[in-house]
Write an enzyme that holds these catalytic residues in place. Structure first.
Site, PDB file in Angstrom:
ATOM      1  N   ARG A  47       0.821  -1.211   0.000  1.00  0.00           N
ATOM      2  CA  ARG A  47       0.000   0.000   0.000  1.00  0.00           C
ATOM      3  C   ARG A  47       0.861   1.269   0.000  1.00  0.00           C
ATOM      4  O   ARG A  47       0.518   2.274  -0.626  1.00  0.00           O
ATOM      5  CB  ARG A  47      -0.951  -0.016   1.206  1.00  0.00           C
ATOM      6  CG  ARG A  47      -2.023   1.045   1.101  1.00  0.00           C
ATOM      7  CD  ARG A  47      -3.163   0.855   2.092  1.00  0.00           C
ATOM      8  NE  ARG A  47      -4.321   1.631   1.667  1.00  0.00           N
ATOM      9  CZ  ARG A  47      -4.910   2.578   2.417  1.00  0.00           C
ATOM     10  NH1 ARG A  47      -4.460   2.830   3.626  1.00  0.00           N
ATOM     11  NH2 ARG A  47      -5.944   3.252   1.958  1.00  0.00           N
ATOM     12  N   HIS A  51       0.440   4.200  -2.696  1.00  0.00           N
ATOM     13  CA  HIS A  51       0.075   5.584  -2.365  1.00  0.00           C
ATOM     14  C   HIS A  51       1.188   6.577  -2.684  1.00  0.00           C
ATOM     15  O   HIS A  51       0.931   7.754  -2.935  1.00  0.00           O
ATOM     16  CB  HIS A  51      -0.350   5.701  -0.902  1.00  0.00           C
ATOM     17  CG  HIS A  51      -1.761   5.278  -0.674  1.00  0.00           C
ATOM     18  ND1 HIS A  51      -2.530   5.708   0.380  1.00  0.00           N
ATOM     19  CD2 HIS A  51      -2.567   4.453  -1.394  1.00  0.00           C
ATOM     20  CE1 HIS A  51      -3.737   5.169   0.305  1.00  0.00           C
ATOM     21  NE2 HIS A  51      -3.784   4.391  -0.751  1.00  0.00           N
ATOM     22  N   HIS A 174      -6.273  -6.032  -3.340  1.00  0.00           N
ATOM     23  CA  HIS A 174      -7.087  -6.220  -2.132  1.00  0.00           C
ATOM     24  C   HIS A 174      -7.242  -7.686  -1.750  1.00  0.00           C
ATOM     25  O   HIS A 174      -7.954  -8.005  -0.800  1.00  0.00           O
ATOM     26  CB  HIS A 174      -8.450  -5.522  -2.292  1.00  0.00           C
ATOM     27  CG  HIS A 174      -8.362  -4.035  -2.120  1.00  0.00           C
ATOM     28  ND1 HIS A 174      -9.389  -3.169  -2.383  1.00  0.00           N
ATOM     29  CD2 HIS A 174      -7.318  -3.253  -1.698  1.00  0.00           C
ATOM     30  CE1 HIS A 174      -8.999  -1.919  -2.131  1.00  0.00           C
ATOM     31  NE2 HIS A 174      -7.755  -1.954  -1.730  1.00  0.00           N
ATOM     32  N   TRP A 190     -10.290  -8.757   3.153  1.00  0.00           N
ATOM     33  CA  TRP A 190     -11.104  -9.033   1.964  1.00  0.00           C
ATOM     34  C   TRP A 190     -11.257 -10.530   1.729  1.00  0.00           C
ATOM     35  O   TRP A 190     -12.184 -10.960   1.078  1.00  0.00           O
ATOM     36  CB  TRP A 190     -10.462  -8.423   0.729  1.00  0.00           C
ATOM     37  CG  TRP A 190     -10.617  -6.942   0.611  1.00  0.00           C
ATOM     38  CD1 TRP A 190     -11.609  -6.279  -0.052  1.00  0.00           C
ATOM     39  CD2 TRP A 190      -9.749  -5.931   1.134  1.00  0.00           C
ATOM     40  NE1 TRP A 190     -11.405  -4.922   0.045  1.00  0.00           N
ATOM     41  CE2 TRP A 190     -10.280  -4.681   0.755  1.00  0.00           C
ATOM     42  CE3 TRP A 190      -8.574  -5.953   1.900  1.00  0.00           C
ATOM     43  CZ2 TRP A 190      -9.685  -3.470   1.099  1.00  0.00           C
ATOM     44  CZ3 TRP A 190      -7.980  -4.751   2.247  1.00  0.00           C
ATOM     45  CH2 TRP A 190      -8.535  -3.529   1.851  1.00  0.00           C
TER      46      TRP A 190
HETATM   47 ZN1  ZEM Z   1      -6.419  -0.218  -1.311  1.00  0.00          ZN
HETATM   48  N1  ZEM Z   1      -7.371   0.275   0.432  1.00  0.00           N
HETATM   49  N2  ZEM Z   1      -7.717   0.964  -2.361  1.00  0.00           N
HETATM   50  N3  ZEM Z   1      -5.411  -0.597  -3.026  1.00  0.00           N
HETATM   51  N4  ZEM Z   1      -5.115  -1.320  -0.266  1.00  0.00           N
HETATM   52  C1  ZEM Z   1      -7.085  -0.237   1.667  1.00  0.00           C
HETATM   53  C2  ZEM Z   1      -6.113  -1.182   1.971  1.00  0.00           C
HETATM   54  C3  ZEM Z   1      -5.213  -1.693   1.058  1.00  0.00           C
HETATM   55  C4  ZEM Z   1      -8.768   1.699  -1.851  1.00  0.00           C
HETATM   56  C5  ZEM Z   1      -9.007   1.963  -0.483  1.00  0.00           C
HETATM   57  O1  ZEM Z   1      -9.769   3.003  -0.145  1.00  0.00           O
HETATM   58  C6  ZEM Z   1      -8.407   1.175   0.552  1.00  0.00           C
HETATM   59  C7  ZEM Z   1      -5.707  -0.158  -4.281  1.00  0.00           C
HETATM   60  C8  ZEM Z   1      -6.879   0.472  -4.641  1.00  0.00           C
HETATM   61  C9  ZEM Z   1      -7.788   1.006  -3.729  1.00  0.00           C
HETATM   62  C10 ZEM Z   1      -4.057  -2.010  -0.795  1.00  0.00           C
HETATM   63  C11 ZEM Z   1      -3.551  -1.905  -2.084  1.00  0.00           C
HETATM   64  C12 ZEM Z   1      -4.188  -1.237  -3.104  1.00  0.00           C
HETATM   65  C13 ZEM Z   1      -7.970   0.330   2.624  1.00  0.00           C
HETATM   66  C14 ZEM Z   1      -7.928   0.035   4.120  1.00  0.00           C
HETATM   67  C15 ZEM Z   1      -8.795   1.203   1.944  1.00  0.00           C
HETATM   68  C16 ZEM Z   1      -9.918   2.026   2.582  1.00  0.00           C
HETATM   69  C17 ZEM Z   1      -6.882   0.933   4.777  1.00  0.00           C
HETATM   70  C18 ZEM Z   1      -6.761   0.712   6.274  1.00  0.00           C
HETATM   71  O2  ZEM Z   1      -7.743   0.937   6.987  1.00  0.00           O
HETATM   72  O3  ZEM Z   1      -5.677   0.288   6.704  1.00  0.00           O
HETATM   73  C19 ZEM Z   1      -9.557   2.223  -2.962  1.00  0.00           C
HETATM   74  C20 ZEM Z   1     -10.796   3.075  -2.840  1.00  0.00           C
HETATM   75  C21 ZEM Z   1      -8.953   1.780  -4.119  1.00  0.00           C
HETATM   76  C22 ZEM Z   1      -9.351   1.963  -5.546  1.00  0.00           C
HETATM   77  C23 ZEM Z   1     -10.565   2.218  -5.954  1.00  0.00           C
HETATM   78  C24 ZEM Z   1      -4.636  -0.476  -5.191  1.00  0.00           C
HETATM   79  C25 ZEM Z   1      -4.613  -0.092  -6.670  1.00  0.00           C
HETATM   80  C26 ZEM Z   1      -3.681  -1.136  -4.455  1.00  0.00           C
HETATM   81  C27 ZEM Z   1      -2.338  -1.681  -4.856  1.00  0.00           C
HETATM   82  C28 ZEM Z   1      -1.996  -1.954  -6.107  1.00  0.00           C
HETATM   83  C29 ZEM Z   1      -3.500  -2.880   0.220  1.00  0.00           C
HETATM   84  C30 ZEM Z   1      -2.362  -3.867   0.025  1.00  0.00           C
HETATM   85  C31 ZEM Z   1      -4.234  -2.677   1.378  1.00  0.00           C
HETATM   86  C32 ZEM Z   1      -4.063  -3.362   2.737  1.00  0.00           C
HETATM   87  C33 ZEM Z   1      -3.171  -2.529   3.623  1.00  0.00           C
HETATM   88  C34 ZEM Z   1      -2.960  -3.124   4.992  1.00  0.00           C
HETATM   89  O4  ZEM Z   1      -2.454  -2.380   5.842  1.00  0.00           O
HETATM   90  O5  ZEM Z   1      -3.261  -4.295   5.228  1.00  0.00           O
END
Ligand code: ZEM
Length: 288
Positions: A47, A51, A174, A190
């Site tokens: 993540r 970001h 995810h 997820w």
């Molecule tokens: Zn995420 N993501 N993401 N994402 N994401 C979360 C967690 C993780 C969105 C989003 O709002 C959120 C992509 C696309 C999008 C990862 C990777 C990638 C979380 C939870 C949210 C709310 C955060 C928390 O509470 O810790 C939205 C709206 C997306 C697109 C529409 C893309 C593209 C990613 C990578 C290629 C990963 C690995 C996580 C888990 C993080 C963790 O700490 O476990």
């Protein structure tokens, strides 16, 4: 011998093996520091790389992983980046050990290590990011908002230069990690294997029935069968939208296709806006 002394005193130009050493150190720390979340810092590193890169705007050429401006407020305090301090702090001892690597290269390389060590596809990577100062921070609002729909997904990822297929592939990340109430406000993983990279996210989107979770937190979905999993509104948008759904179904059916198309899109994501001087990408050796 003049050549040898010139080599010994000249500027250090890291080669592939030097980056492989950085890879190996991050992989080693992933095993050593297993007392975090579901037993791995891997997901939060994926993540961080996303970001750091996903702030890119193709019109202005601003944002992206060049600069590593998330080190500074205001960017570090943007709501979307809540919790990524864990990932940045995890990598600090690596930066100390290999001070020649830029933060931008370190964070994106860590995303590569995490995907590969969690049994995902190889992610070819190349160096070239240079750290910039606080003035290069991007404005808030460039990263996606999970409460929104397909129109928003297309607007945000379209601004980075991605098409529908790439957007869906990237969201397959995810399959990793979880949401935290003290970060995004959402809660839960997820799928059933949050520290292994799989196409399970897509299979669950297709096969499972998803209903609104009954709680006081932000609107999110829960699975009908176990009520232990979650989906964000933007995740469900991937099956509500006909064009997105075609790709969800392809990836649910064929994990090999997902792995390849995810790798291509993640390579592109990590390279957005970076002024590379080399064409060659390195494919790193994963741990045993
Ligand atoms: Zn995420 N993501 N993401 N994402 N994401 C979360 C967690 C993780 C969105 C989003 O709002 C959120 C992509 C696309 C999008 C990862 C990777 C990638 C979380 C939870 C949210 C709310 C955060 C928390 O509470 O810790 C939205 C709206 C997306 C697109 C529409 C893309 C593209 C990613 C990578 C290629 C990963 C690995 C996580 C888990 C993080 C963790 O700490 O476990």
């Amino acid at each position: 011998n003049g050549d040898v002394s010139a080599k010994a005193t000249g500027p250090f130009v890291p080669a592939k093996e030097d980056y492989q050493n950085v890879y190996n150190e991050i992989a080693r720390l992933l095993v050593e520091k297993d007392n975090y979340d579901d037993g791995s810092y891997g997901p939060v590193l994926v993540r961080l790389a996303w970001h750091a890169s996903g702030t890119y705007d193709k019109e202005t050429g601003t944002g992206g992983s060049n600069g590593a401006t998330m080190r500074f407020a205001p960017e570090s305090d943007h709501g979307a980046n809540a919790g990524l301090k864990y990932a940045r702090d995890f990598l600090e001892p690596v930066k100390e050990k290999f001070p020649w690597i830029s933060y931008g290269d370190l964070w994106t390389l860590a995303g590569v290590v995490a995907i590969q060590e969690m049994q995902g596809p190889a992610i070819p990577w190349r160096p070239g990011r240079q750290d910039r100062d606080v003035s290069a921070c991007t404005p808030d609002g460039r990263l996606p908002d999970a409460s929104k729909d397909q129109k928003h997904i297309r607007a945000i990822f379209g601004r980075m230069g991605f098409d529908d297929r790439e957007m869906v592939a990237l969201c397959g990340a995810h399959s990793l990690g979880r949401a935290h109430t003290d970060r995004s406000g959402y809660d839960g993983p997820w799928d059933f294997s949050p520290t292994v990279f799989t196409n399970e996210f897509f299979r669950l989107l297709v096969d499972e029935k998803w209903g609104w979770k009954k709680w006081n937190g932000p609107a999110q979905y829960t699975d009908n069968t176990t009520k232990t999993l979650m989906m964000l509104p933007t995740d469900l948008a991937l099956v509500k939208d006909k064009e997105f759904k075609k790709h969800v179904e392809r990836y649910a059916k064929d994990s090999g296709v997902f792995f390849q198309e995810f790798s291509d899109a993640y390579v592109k994501l990590l390279e957005l806006g970076v002024p590379f001087t080399t064409e060659e990408r390195f494919v790193f050796k994963s741990s045993e």
